[in-house]
Design an enzyme around this catalytic site. Sequence first.
Site, PDB file in Angstrom:
ATOM      1  N   ASP A 240       0.846  -1.207   0.000  1.00  0.00           N
ATOM      2  CA  ASP A 240       0.000   0.000   0.000  1.00  0.00           C
ATOM      3  C   ASP A 240       0.875   1.250   0.000  1.00  0.00           C
ATOM      4  O   ASP A 240       0.667   2.192  -0.762  1.00  0.00           O
ATOM      5  CB  ASP A 240      -0.908  -0.038   1.240  1.00  0.00           C
ATOM      6  N   ASN A 261      -2.646 -11.200  -2.744  1.00  0.00           N
ATOM      7  CA  ASN A 261      -2.560 -12.662  -2.822  1.00  0.00           C
ATOM      8  C   ASN A 261      -1.195 -13.115  -2.320  1.00  0.00           C
ATOM      9  O   ASN A 261      -0.162 -12.722  -2.886  1.00  0.00           O
ATOM     10  CB  ASN A 261      -2.732 -13.120  -4.275  1.00  0.00           C
ATOM     11  N   ARG A 284     -10.689   9.649 -12.159  1.00  0.00           N
ATOM     12  CA  ARG A 284     -10.015   9.761 -10.856  1.00  0.00           C
ATOM     13  C   ARG A 284      -9.499   8.412 -10.362  1.00  0.00           C
ATOM     14  O   ARG A 284      -8.896   8.327  -9.295  1.00  0.00           O
ATOM     15  CB  ARG A 284     -10.993  10.342  -9.830  1.00  0.00           C
ATOM     16  N   LYS A 285      -9.765   7.340 -11.106  1.00  0.00           N
ATOM     17  CA  LYS A 285      -9.383   5.999 -10.638  1.00  0.00           C
ATOM     18  C   LYS A 285      -8.013   5.592 -11.188  1.00  0.00           C
ATOM     19  O   LYS A 285      -7.807   5.593 -12.397  1.00  0.00           O
ATOM     20  CB  LYS A 285     -10.441   4.974 -11.064  1.00  0.00           C
TER      21      LYS A 285
END
Length: 314
Positions: A240, A261, A284-285
């Site tokens: 992250d 995973n 925005r993704k």
Amino acid sequence: MSEVSNAVETQNGNSKEILAIPSKFDTIQKDASYQNISTDVLVDSNVFDVTKHYIHSLADINGKYEQFFVYGDGAKTRTVSLVHFGENLCGHLGIVHGGCISTVCDELFGWTMVTGHVGFTAYLNVNFRKPLPTQTSALIFTELDRREGRKVFMKSRVEDDEGNLFTEATAFEKAFGEDGVINVEKHFIHSLRNIGGKYETFVVYGHNDKQSTTSFVYFGNSLCGHEGIVHGGCISTVCDELFGWTMIMDKAGFTANLNVNFRKPLKASTLAVITTELEKIEGRKVYLKSKVQDTEGNTYTEATSLFILPRPSQ
Ligand SMILES: CCCCCCCCCCCCCC(=O)SCCNC(=O)CCNC(=O)[C@H](O)C(C)(C)COP(=O)(O)OP(=O)(O)OC[C@H]1O[C@@H](n2cnc3c(N)ncnc32)[C@H](O)[C@@H]1OP(=O)(O)O
């Protein structure tokens, strides 16, 4: 983190160990299309405070959960926990790092299992619905969803006292027996209470295309779940975080979804080579993917993530 020139230094207790430098690291160090952004990343001080930021705070001050209480039900299928993350575990200023929430969810799935069986997380999917302020006392509910052979499916949600939903997570673990191999002295969550959990090496190279990074992370013994095996939550946190670094080379955003995973247990003594890559942007993704490998190219973890950029007015 000091500049690494011809070796990778790791801090074990008070002694420093030098790991042989992997050729991939050497190549990237010399490659002009990469720059070491470990200490030099462009930081908007209104968004990130490096003295409080999780990964950096782990380098200087110890990251700690300020409260961590877990209640398991008699049927061994649920837990209810109270977790106060506190100021040290933020990514964006005042907002709990998505990786820390993922770590706690992964941990508590483990506790839900531990009441019956012990297993390894195979898959973790986390949806961050609302930013969790660092001073919130979070209530985390985990629940056994179903069992298919050795696969144990679980789900969890993170709420505040008013029932506002912040995060939802699902996972499945592969059960491997009744007895655990957990050493609480070395276990991440517990070690955070007693000894400081720290990444021993954390060096990030950003590619000049601002769409990919290659990092060298040595987790070490303080960040284990099962003894000698890096905690899945810590791997998720680093993925992250490095997605965030890939983004921050260009723009800052929030993690909306993190999907991890775990293909093989990663030994604490393995130097991890973590690559991130921006896959595509749709409005925005922002879609990203990453791989955690060793220096021989064996894959331990694969992760994908969806980051959402701020609305143009924000
Ligand atoms: C040296 C110093 C270094 C320092 C380095 C610093 C690096 C730091 C790195 C730190 C790194 C740490 C990083 C962290 O840990 S960030 C902390 C963890 N994340 C959060 O706290 C975020 C919480 N969530 C939110 O705030 C909102 O939900 C966000 C902002 C994400 C979206 O709310 P917003 O109101 O703005 O947008 P929208 O709801 O209209 O959605 C927009 C679109 O997105 C789609 N969508 C939304 N969610 C999901 C989902 N889960 N799966 C699939 N799709 C999803 C949605 O359908 C829609 O699609 P479409 O209809 O447009 O097609």
